[in-house]
Structure formats: C-alpha cells, structure tokens
Motif scaffolding. Structure first.
Motif, PDB file in Angstrom:
ATOM      1  N   LEU A   1       0.838  -1.200   0.000  1.00 49.32           N
ATOM      2  CA  LEU A   1       0.000   0.000   0.000  1.00 49.32           C
ATOM      3  C   LEU A   1       0.875   1.254   0.000  1.00 49.32           C
ATOM      4  O   LEU A   1       0.621   2.203  -0.756  1.00 49.32           O
ATOM      5  CB  LEU A   1      -0.917  -0.009   1.222  1.00 49.32           C
ATOM      6  N   MET A   2       1.909   1.261   0.851  1.00 49.33           N
ATOM      7  CA  MET A   2       2.804   2.424   0.900  1.00 49.33           C
ATOM      8  C   MET A   2       3.521   2.631  -0.431  1.00 49.33           C
ATOM      9  O   MET A   2       3.709   3.778  -0.879  1.00 49.33           O
ATOM     10  CB  MET A   2       3.822   2.242   2.022  1.00 49.33           C
ATOM     11  N   ALA A   3       3.933   1.541  -1.077  1.00 48.54           N
ATOM     12  CA  ALA A   3       4.580   1.658  -2.386  1.00 48.54           C
ATOM     13  C   ALA A   3       3.634   2.309  -3.381  1.00 48.54           C
ATOM     14  O   ALA A   3       4.024   3.185  -4.173  1.00 48.54           O
ATOM     15  CB  ALA A   3       5.028   0.282  -2.879  1.00 48.54           C
ATOM     16  N   GLY A   4       2.353   1.906  -3.350  1.00 48.29           N
ATOM     17  CA  GLY A   4       1.371   2.512  -4.240  1.00 48.29           C
ATOM     18  C   GLY A   4       1.144   3.982  -3.936  1.00 48.29           C
ATOM     19  O   GLY A   4       1.018   4.810  -4.842  1.00 48.29           O
ATOM     20  N   GLN A   5       1.109   4.323  -2.651  1.00 55.09           N
ATOM     21  CA  GLN A   5       0.892   5.719  -2.269  1.00 55.09           C
ATOM     22  C   GLN A   5       2.051   6.611  -2.717  1.00 55.09           C
ATOM     23  O   GLN A   5       1.837   7.698  -3.273  1.00 55.09           O
ATOM     24  CB  GLN A   5       0.716   5.815  -0.751  1.00 55.09           C
ATOM     25  N   VAL A   6       3.269   6.151  -2.489  1.00 52.42           N
ATOM     26  CA  VAL A   6       4.413   6.996  -2.827  1.00 52.42           C
ATOM     27  C   VAL A   6       4.569   7.101  -4.350  1.00 52.42           C
ATOM     28  O   VAL A   6       4.945   8.159  -4.872  1.00 52.42           O
ATOM     29  CB  VAL A   6       5.710   6.483  -2.145  1.00 52.42           C
TER      30      VAL A   6
ATOM     31  N   TYR B   1       0.170  -1.617  -7.723  1.00 54.33           N
ATOM     32  CA  TYR B   1       0.266  -1.933  -6.292  1.00 54.33           C
ATOM     33  C   TYR B   1      -1.117  -1.985  -5.648  1.00 54.33           C
ATOM     34  O   TYR B   1      -1.393  -2.853  -4.815  1.00 54.33           O
ATOM     35  CB  TYR B   1       1.142  -0.908  -5.582  1.00 54.33           C
ATOM     36  N   ALA B   2      -1.995  -1.053  -6.023  1.00 54.57           N
ATOM     37  CA  ALA B   2      -3.351  -1.054  -5.468  1.00 54.57           C
ATOM     38  C   ALA B   2      -4.093  -2.327  -5.849  1.00 54.57           C
ATOM     39  O   ALA B   2      -4.843  -2.889  -5.040  1.00 54.57           O
ATOM     40  CB  ALA B   2      -4.116   0.175  -5.971  1.00 54.57           C
ATOM     41  N   SER B   3      -3.873  -2.804  -7.076  1.00 52.75           N
ATOM     42  CA  SER B   3      -4.556  -4.011  -7.547  1.00 52.75           C
ATOM     43  C   SER B   3      -4.030  -5.252  -6.848  1.00 52.75           C
ATOM     44  O   SER B   3      -4.791  -6.193  -6.574  1.00 52.75           O
ATOM     45  CB  SER B   3      -4.384  -4.148  -9.063  1.00 52.75           C
TER      46      SER B   3
END
Length: 455
Positions: A200-205, A232-234
């Motif tokens: 999740l953090m990877a997707g956010q950044v 990443y979200a998927s």
C-alpha cells in the motif's frame, strides 16, 4: 515429541563419548528427525553461532579466503535449502564428512552395501511435527519492525500534507528516498500482513511521484508512475487507492488533451470509490473532462451528483488526506473550470472566487497553491468572457506574482490559454491594455531562460 530437543542430542553424545561424528550424527538424525546438517552440528555440541564461527576460523586457518556466511544462511541450510557448491565443499571440510552424509548428494552404493538404519515410525511422525514448528517459527521472523512501518507511514502522511503547499522538487527527492526504503523492505523477509502494508505504501508513494511528475511537466513519467501505483493497489485489492489513482490518471489524460479518456477513467474510478470524498473527487474530475468535450448534460449531471452519496469515510482520502484528500475548495476549483469550458462566465466567476476564498481563509497547510492559482486563471477567463479586460488584468497580476517554484505545469497551460484568448479576441485588437497583458503572459509562459526545476 517434547524430549527431542538439544537435550536429547546431548544425552546421545553423553552415552557415546568416544563415538565418531558420523555415528553420533546418524543416531541423532534417526532419533530426533533432524536434517543431516543439523544432526552433524548437534553431534559436535555446537550452537549455530559456534558453527558459523568455526566455519570462518577454518577459512582463515586454512587460507581458503573470506566467506559471507551468516547464522541466517546456516538456518536455511539446516532446513534443507541446498548451499552453493563452494559452501557444500567447505561444510564437508568443516565437519570432516562427505556430501552424501550431509544430504547434499545421493548415494549410488549397491543394494548389498551398508544397511540403512531401521525405520522408526515414531521418529518420522515426531520429525514431521518439528519441521512444521520450525517452518512456522521462521515464518514469524521479519526484517521489518513496527517502528519501521510506523516511520514509513508517518513520512507518507507528511509528504501528502506538505505537497499541498510546498515546493514539489525537494519533496520529489524525499519521495524517491522513501520509495527506495519501501522497495528494500519488500525485498526482505516480511510477514504477509506487513507485505500488504508495504505494498500500500509503495502505491501511495508512486501516486505522489506521479502527481509531482505531472506538476513538473513530465506527463509521460506521470503516466508511468500512476500505472505503477495502480498495479500496487490491484495487488492488495485496495479500493480507496484504486479510486484515487483513477482520478489522477483522469487528470493526466485531461491535461494531455485526452478528455474522452479522462471521462472514462473517472467513471471507472467510481466503481472503487469506498466513501463520499472519493466519489465526489471523481465526479468533479468527470465533470471537468465532460465539459472540455462540450458534453454539457454529462458535465452538469456529474457536478450536481458529486456529494449525493451518504456520508462515509475511507482510510486514504479522509484519514491520510493532504494530496490524497478532497474538499469543498477543490470541488469549487474543478467546478469553476467546468463552467469555463461550458462558457458560463457568471457561474465560473462565482465558483472560482469561492475556491480562492476557501483556500485563503482555511488552514495554511491545506492551501493548495496550484489549485488556487488555476482558480485565479479561471476567474480571469470568466472576466474575459464577460469582456471585462480590466478585471482580467487585475486577476492575472495576482497569478504572475507567484514564486517560481509554485508555477506548476498546469498553471502555465491555463495562462497560455488566457493569452491566446486575449490575443484572439477581435474586440481587443489595437487595445494597449490587451497588448500589455499578452506580453506579460508571454513572458510568463515562455521565459527567456528555461525555468530551473532541479534545485
């Protein structure tokens, strides 16, 4: 069985003080069900740390060169993960035995060779249980502490908050550093729940990097970063992040002139919107893109239904907020742009002034200078569509006073549109005030020296 632990191996050694290592190891393996390598270690009475230290001492003593062996690697080998050929040879040398005895190779002795040890049902069952417990114990090991996860989450929240009002370039460098740290943690040993948090953090950044890339004028990079964030979200099926990324992808499409794609992306994002805020953001973006296509009915329907959902929150738009958030000021800014495209200057002026007022009267950390500046440019266009050149020039003066680092790429596009409108209006031909305004806008959009971004 409870008795089959290190003490069991110790009792076997005590019964046969003069026994060979091979014989002791075989008895320990047969009785306790350990892997061959672990049985040989226990036959010598070594802890894992002692075995690793003895290995390094042997390499130094015999001039074999330094090796990077760690206790973690030894544990993996005892779980019957095969060492490299070089390490297999060194382990045989250390334990004074052969690769067959350590389980590294297969024996092809004839059937009338040495008789294998008798089959012990109890030892097999107990050994299987110990292997399960050993694997479970390893599964709970992790290279990621709670403090590390909390630090990464806090940094994402800080970046999302600061991006609203701060210079994007220094933030871009911090985003890259944080992304590297998150990627390194994901490549290490993590528990499943930690892997979900880190993904999740990877997707956010990556989403924040996409936003910054767009503001810094690199739309191709923004598209790629947004695609990574979507991936990443998927992976973790995180609907809030999916909805936010779809909105970002829609804005990228809008700013690159693909309004039809922007509408499709915003509508697709609504499928994932878990709360009121996420849905309203996507509706505002859909309205803006629909208006840019000239589809008035769809644009007004999207604007009017933006806040129709029952109040509900999600962990990204509402809890993290900042650049991931959406409020009435942002809605007003998108609505003003929608009415500019629909050539409704009165509505555009009211909504742009509302957006500007909300940004100026709200908390400083929520004052999105980029959106506020674009709201000013839409206000200027609204006055221009009304034929009020003096009001247009007064508004533009406010925008042109922005610091260099706050002149995001979208603002430059908007003001270039104002310049073209002023220059193209026949009623302003020959007007000194119009000519002066065009010149000022040209200087803003096309400065004599390239704008420095990499400070």
């Amino acid at each position: 069985m409870p008795g089959h632990d290190v003490n069991c191996a110790r009792r076997i050694r005590a019964r046969s003080p003069g026994g060979s290592s091979d014989a002791l190891a075989e008895e320990i393996r047969s009785c306790c069900g350990h892997s061959p390598l672990k049985a040989y270690r226990l036959a010598r009475g070594w802890t894992i740390e002692k075995a690793v230290a003895s290995f390094h001492e042997m390499c130094v003593r015999e001039g074999l060169g330094a090796r990077g062996l760690t206790a973690r690697s030894w544990i993996e080998w005892e779980r019957e993960h095969l060492p490299s050929a070089d390490h297999q040879d060194l382990l045989c040398r250390l334990l004074l035995t052969g690769p067959v005895q350590l389980g590294f190779a297969r024996s092809y002795e004839p059937a009338d060779g040495p008789t294998p040890p008798p089959f012990h049902k109890e030892a097999l069952v107990a050994g299987a249980a110990r292997e399960s417990l050993a694997h479970a114990a390893a599964a709970q090991l992790t290279d990621v502490s709670t403090v590390t996860l909390e630090h990464a989450d806090d940094e994402i929240r800080r970046l999302a908050a600061e991006y609203v009002y701060a210079d994007p370039m220094p933030l871009f460098h911090r985003m890259l550093q944080l992304r590297g740290e998150i990627f390194a943690l994901l490549d290490g040993r993590v528990r499943p729940a930690q892997a979900v948090q880190l993904t999740l953090m990877a997707g956010q950044v990556c989403g924040l990097l996409a936003n910054a890339s767009l503001d810094l004028g690199n739309q191709a990079a923004a598209t790629a970063q947004a695609r990574a964030a979507w991936t990443y979200a998927s992976i973790i099926d995180h609907h809030a992040l999916r909805a936010w990324v779809r909105g970002l992808q829609a804005m990228i499409a809008y700013w690159t002139g693909s309004s039809d794609m922007a509408v499709d992306l915003a509508r697709d994002g609504k499928r994932y919107a878990p709360g009121t805020t996420a849905f309203a953001r996507l509706a505002g973006i859909e309205a803006l893109a629909s208006a840019a296509m000239g589809v008035r009915t769809d644009a007004l329907r999207a604007l009017g239904g933006a806040w129709d959902r029952p109040a509900s929150h999600d962990d990204l738009h509402d809890d993290v907020g900042g650049e991931f958030g959406f409020d009435l000021a942002k809605y007003s800014y998108l609505a003003a742009g929608t009415h500019i495209h629909l050539r409704c200057p009165e509505n555009a002026i009211v909504l742009a002034e509302q957006a500007i007022s909300l940004y100026q009267s709200g908390p400083p950390h929520l004052r999105a200078y980029g959106n506020e500046a674009i709201a000013y440019s839409d206000l200027a266009v609204g006055h221009l569509l009304n034929g009020d050149l003096e009001a247009t020039a007064a508004v533009i003066t406010r925008v042109l006073s922005l610091p260099e680092h706050q002149r995001i790429d979208g603002l430059a596009q908007r003001l270039n549109g104002v310049r073209l409108k002023v220059a193209g209006e026949s009623r302003f031909h020959g007007c000194p005030q119009a000519r002066a305004l065009v010149e000022r806008l040209e200087e803003f959009s096309f400065p004599s020296s390239p704008r420095e971004l990499c400070r």
